[in-house]
Design a protein around this motif. Structure first.
Motif, PDB file in Angstrom:
ATOM      1  N   UNK A  40       0.822  -1.211   0.000  1.00  0.00           N
ATOM      2  CA  UNK A  40       0.000   0.000   0.000  1.00  0.00           C
ATOM      3  C   UNK A  40       0.859   1.264   0.000  1.00  0.00           C
ATOM      4  N   UNK A  41       2.177   1.080  -0.046  1.00  0.00           N
ATOM      5  CA  UNK A  41       3.074   2.230  -0.130  1.00  0.00           C
ATOM      6  C   UNK A  41       3.791   2.590   1.151  1.00  0.00           C
ATOM      7  N   UNK A  42       3.642   1.770   2.186  1.00  0.00           N
ATOM      8  CA  UNK A  42       4.295   2.040   3.466  1.00  0.00           C
ATOM      9  C   UNK A  42       5.743   1.535   3.413  1.00  0.00           C
ATOM     10  N   UNK A  43       6.695   2.447   3.150  1.00  0.00           N
ATOM     11  CA  UNK A  43       8.095   2.036   3.026  1.00  0.00           C
ATOM     12  C   UNK A  43       8.683   1.614   4.361  1.00  0.00           C
ATOM     13  N   UNK A  44       8.162   2.145   5.466  1.00  0.00           N
ATOM     14  CA  UNK A  44       8.655   1.747   6.780  1.00  0.00           C
ATOM     15  C   UNK A  44       8.356   0.275   7.040  1.00  0.00           C
ATOM     16  N   UNK A  45       7.223  -0.192   6.534  1.00  0.00           N
ATOM     17  CA  UNK A  45       6.873  -1.608   6.696  1.00  0.00           C
ATOM     18  C   UNK A  45       7.854  -2.477   5.918  1.00  0.00           C
TER      19      UNK A  45
END
Length: 219
Positions: A40-45
């Protein structure tokens, strides 16, 4: 405990910390949850996935190619390729199996290019990591050489020497099974081969290692 389990325990003991082994604490999100967030675009994940799996990926690459500098570069390339391919990843599968499939392809491509261009470098198309946190190191800073503990022991040196005499296919299945602890079906998926091929390769790899170690006298 047979020599293969001794090999696995020696390789991993003190070499890969729990935070990089691919597991997670009860209060931490699962791989599937992190993948969904990353897709979904969460780079931290995705950075969390890198941190969680980088130790095993680096150890696998290092034990396949035995070149520290190239292993470092290749491990980074593997995760960059994973980031690019993440939208196509079906979250029903295990992320760990998927990342080892990418590792398999990267290592075999590296070996193929090394044979063609013995003094060349991997062409990674200068993959951009601007969407990935640059602080998410691929190789654990405190565990730069996952094979150091193994190499320091006499038995470890003999095992490393024996492993180097195996074919790439046989070395890979031994490492995936005895070190990474993967199931046969997971190995088949990661190595892109049939279950029967995995079992055959393991049989011949173990037989070859046993022969090599039984005839090799300690130095």
């Amino acid at each position: 405990m047979n020599f293969l389990h001794q090999f696995a325990s020696k390789l991993l003991q003190g070499a890969i910390p729990p935070t990089t082994s691919g597991g997670h604490a009860p209060n931490e999100p699962s791989d599937n949850e992190l993948v969904s967030k990353a897709q979904a675009g969460d780079t931290a994940a995705f950075d969390q996935l890198v941190t969680r799996h980088r130790g095993k990926v680096y150890a696998m690459v290092m034990n396949m190619i035995h070149n520290d500098a190239d292993a470092w570069d290749l491990a980074q390339e593997i995760f960059l390729k994973a980031w690019r391919a993440l939208p196509k990843f079906e979250n029903r599968a295990k992320f760990s199996t998927w990342i080892f499939r990418i590792t398999h392809n990267a290592v075999y491509d590296y070996k193929r290019k090394s044979r063609i261009h013995s003094d060349g470098e991997l062409d990674d198309e200068h993959l951009s990591g601007e969407r990935i946190d640059p602080g998410a190191r691929t190789r654990p800073s405190q565990y730069d050489r996952p094979d150091q503990a193994l190499e320091k022991s006499e038995l470890g040196q003999r095992i490393n020497h024996a492993l180097e005499q195996l074919s790439t296919d046989h070395r890979e299945v031994i490492l995936l099974r005895e070190v990474q602890g993967m199931e046969y079906k997971e190995i088949a998926s990661a190595a892109d081969c049939s279950l029967g091929t995995v079992m055959s390769r393991l049989f011949h790899a173990r037989k070859k290692l046993q022969s090599l170690l039984s005839h090799e006298k300690p130095s």
